[in-house]
Design an enzyme around this catalytic site. Structure first.
Site, PDB file in Angstrom:
ATOM      1  N   ASN A   1       8.395  -6.312   8.670  1.00 34.43           N
ATOM      2  CA  ASN A   1       6.734  -6.898   8.392  1.00 34.43           C
ATOM      3  C   ASN A   1       6.789  -7.954   9.027  1.00 34.43           C
ATOM      4  O   ASN A   1       7.639  -8.759   9.569  1.00 34.43           O
ATOM      5  CB  ASN A   1       7.196  -7.244   6.745  1.00 34.43           C
ATOM      6  CG  ASN A   1       7.435  -6.022   5.971  1.00 34.43           C
ATOM      7  OD1 ASN A   1       6.705  -5.124   6.133  1.00 34.43           O
ATOM      8  ND2 ASN A   1       8.285  -6.349   4.741  1.00 34.43           N
TER       9      ASN A   1
ATOM     10  N   CYS B   1      15.691 -22.787   7.589  1.00 34.16           N
ATOM     11  CA  CYS B   1      15.395 -21.274   7.505  1.00 34.16           C
ATOM     12  C   CYS B   1      16.587 -20.445   6.841  1.00 34.16           C
ATOM     13  O   CYS B   1      17.742 -20.774   7.092  1.00 34.16           O
ATOM     14  CB  CYS B   1      15.311 -20.559   8.951  1.00 34.16           C
ATOM     15  SG  CYS B   1      15.167 -18.709   9.046  1.00 34.16           S
TER      16      CYS B   1
ATOM     17  N   HIS C   1      14.287  -4.107   8.516  1.00 33.15           N
ATOM     18  CA  HIS C   1      14.938  -3.641   7.337  1.00 33.15           C
ATOM     19  C   HIS C   1      15.237  -2.076   7.660  1.00 33.15           C
ATOM     20  O   HIS C   1      14.412  -1.429   8.299  1.00 33.15           O
ATOM     21  CB  HIS C   1      13.689  -3.257   6.070  1.00 33.15           C
ATOM     22  CG  HIS C   1      13.219  -4.536   5.640  1.00 33.15           C
ATOM     23  ND1 HIS C   1      13.659  -4.755   4.235  1.00 33.15           N
ATOM     24  CD2 HIS C   1      12.165  -5.354   6.181  1.00 33.15           C
ATOM     25  CE1 HIS C   1      13.131  -6.048   3.919  1.00 33.15           C
ATOM     26  NE2 HIS C   1      12.051  -6.448   5.105  1.00 33.15           N
TER      27      HIS C   1
ATOM     28  N   CYS D   1      18.847 -18.364   9.055  1.00 31.84           N
ATOM     29  CA  CYS D   1      19.603 -19.373   9.978  1.00 31.84           C
ATOM     30  C   CYS D   1      20.928 -19.856   9.340  1.00 31.84           C
ATOM     31  O   CYS D   1      21.654 -19.775   9.818  1.00 31.84           O
ATOM     32  CB  CYS D   1      18.851 -20.198  10.487  1.00 31.84           C
ATOM     33  SG  CYS D   1      17.662 -19.923  11.891  1.00 31.84           S
TER      34      CYS D   1
ATOM     35  N   HIS E   1      13.294 -10.001  11.058  1.00 35.91           N
ATOM     36  CA  HIS E   1      14.280  -9.031  10.700  1.00 35.91           C
ATOM     37  C   HIS E   1      13.751  -7.592  10.461  1.00 35.91           C
ATOM     38  O   HIS E   1      12.664  -7.511  10.240  1.00 35.91           O
ATOM     39  CB  HIS E   1      14.854  -9.616   9.176  1.00 35.91           C
ATOM     40  CG  HIS E   1      13.704  -9.705   8.119  1.00 35.91           C
ATOM     41  ND1 HIS E   1      12.979 -11.111   8.339  1.00 35.91           N
ATOM     42  CD2 HIS E   1      13.105  -9.046   7.154  1.00 35.91           C
ATOM     43  CE1 HIS E   1      11.765 -10.888   7.273  1.00 35.91           C
ATOM     44  NE2 HIS E   1      12.199  -9.861   6.622  1.00 35.91           N
TER      45      HIS E   1
HETATM   46  P1  AMP Z   1      10.202  -9.506   4.208  1.00 34.69           P
HETATM   47  O1  AMP Z   1       9.354  -9.476   3.260  1.00 34.69           O
HETATM   48  O2  AMP Z   1      10.207  -8.379   5.226  1.00 34.69           O
HETATM   49  O3  AMP Z   1      10.201 -10.970   4.765  1.00 34.69           O
HETATM   50  O4  AMP Z   1      11.626  -9.332   3.349  1.00 34.69           O
HETATM   51  C1  AMP Z   1      12.636 -10.303   3.261  1.00 34.69           C
HETATM   52  C2  AMP Z   1      13.925  -9.847   2.703  1.00 34.69           C
HETATM   53  O5  AMP Z   1      14.776 -10.530   2.357  1.00 34.69           O
HETATM   54  C3  AMP Z   1      13.508  -9.320   1.199  1.00 34.69           C
HETATM   55  O6  AMP Z   1      13.797  -7.676   1.135  1.00 34.69           O
HETATM   56  C4  AMP Z   1      14.544  -9.924   0.311  1.00 34.69           C
HETATM   57  O7  AMP Z   1      15.239  -9.214  -0.825  1.00 34.69           O
HETATM   58  C5  AMP Z   1      15.463 -10.223   1.467  1.00 34.69           C
HETATM   59  N1  AMP Z   1      16.239 -11.520   1.039  1.00 34.69           N
HETATM   60  C6  AMP Z   1      15.803 -12.640   1.090  1.00 34.69           C
HETATM   61  N2  AMP Z   1      16.951 -13.550   0.754  1.00 34.69           N
HETATM   62  C7  AMP Z   1      17.932 -12.942   0.933  1.00 34.69           C
HETATM   63  C8  AMP Z   1      19.508 -13.231   0.766  1.00 34.69           C
HETATM   64  N3  AMP Z   1      19.685 -14.460   0.683  1.00 34.69           N
HETATM   65  N4  AMP Z   1      20.374 -12.348   1.258  1.00 34.69           N
HETATM   66  C9  AMP Z   1      19.715 -10.989   1.372  1.00 34.69           C
HETATM   67  N5  AMP Z   1      18.667 -10.728   1.548  1.00 34.69           N
HETATM   68  C10 AMP Z   1      17.674 -11.569   1.129  1.00 34.69           C
HETATM   69 ZN    ZN Z   2      15.574 -18.570  11.218  1.00 35.09          ZN
END
Ligand code: AMP
Ligand code: ZN
Length: 115
Positions: free
Chosen positions: A89, A7, A104, A10, A102
């Site tokens: 989401n 992940c 946002h 993670c 997570h």
């Molecule tokens: P979701 O569509 O709610 O799963 O959003 C996932 C979010 O994680 C997106 O806004 C991505 O830009 C963000 N994201 C993915 N990889 C990383 C990373 N390595 N560092 C920071 N944000 C990330």
């Molecule tokens: Zn995880």
């Protein structure tokens, strides 16, 4: 603490993938989204691997409350003074791309890139 070695979030918790941290304690991590939609865009995650909001149970209620409680503190620290959005989401139909729970938290002057 349950972790998933495959992940991406993670791996961020473990320090194996770099992130711009905004907050950290024993249970939670806050870091800046790599593709921000808004001038301030942070993700608040539990350090424990919980795949989606659908997977939480009563034992996670305090953790979820702490995630919500942290949001205004981080926005205030980032200079956000005129309101912000929180968004979780969940699953494919919720357009969740990273399968580690997570939240946002987005704020700052408009226009934003999305939302
Ligand atoms: P979701 O569509 O709610 O799963 O959003 C996932 C979010 O994680 C997106 O806004 C991505 O830009 C963000 N994201 C993915 N990889 C990383 C990373 N390595 N560092 C920071 N944000 C990330
Ligand atoms: Zn995880």
């Amino acid at each position: 603490m349950p972790q998933d070695p495959n992940c991406i979030f993670c791996k961020i918790v473990a320090g194996q993938i770099p992130s711009k941290k905004a907050y950290e304690d024993a249970e939670l991590l806050g870091f800046h989204d790599i593709h921000p939609w808004a001038p301030a865009h942070v993700l608040i995650i539990p350090k424990e691997h919980i795949a989606t909001h659908y997977d939480v149970g009563p034992e996670h209620e305090a953790l979820l409350g702490r995630m919500l409680g942290l949001a205004p503190r981080l926005m205030r620290e980032l200079g956000v003074v005129n309101g912000f959005r929180t968004l979780i989401n969940t699953g494919p139909d919720g357009r969740q791309e990273v399968p580690h729970l997570h939240m946002h938290v987005m704020g700052g002057p408009r226009p934003w890139a999305r939302g």
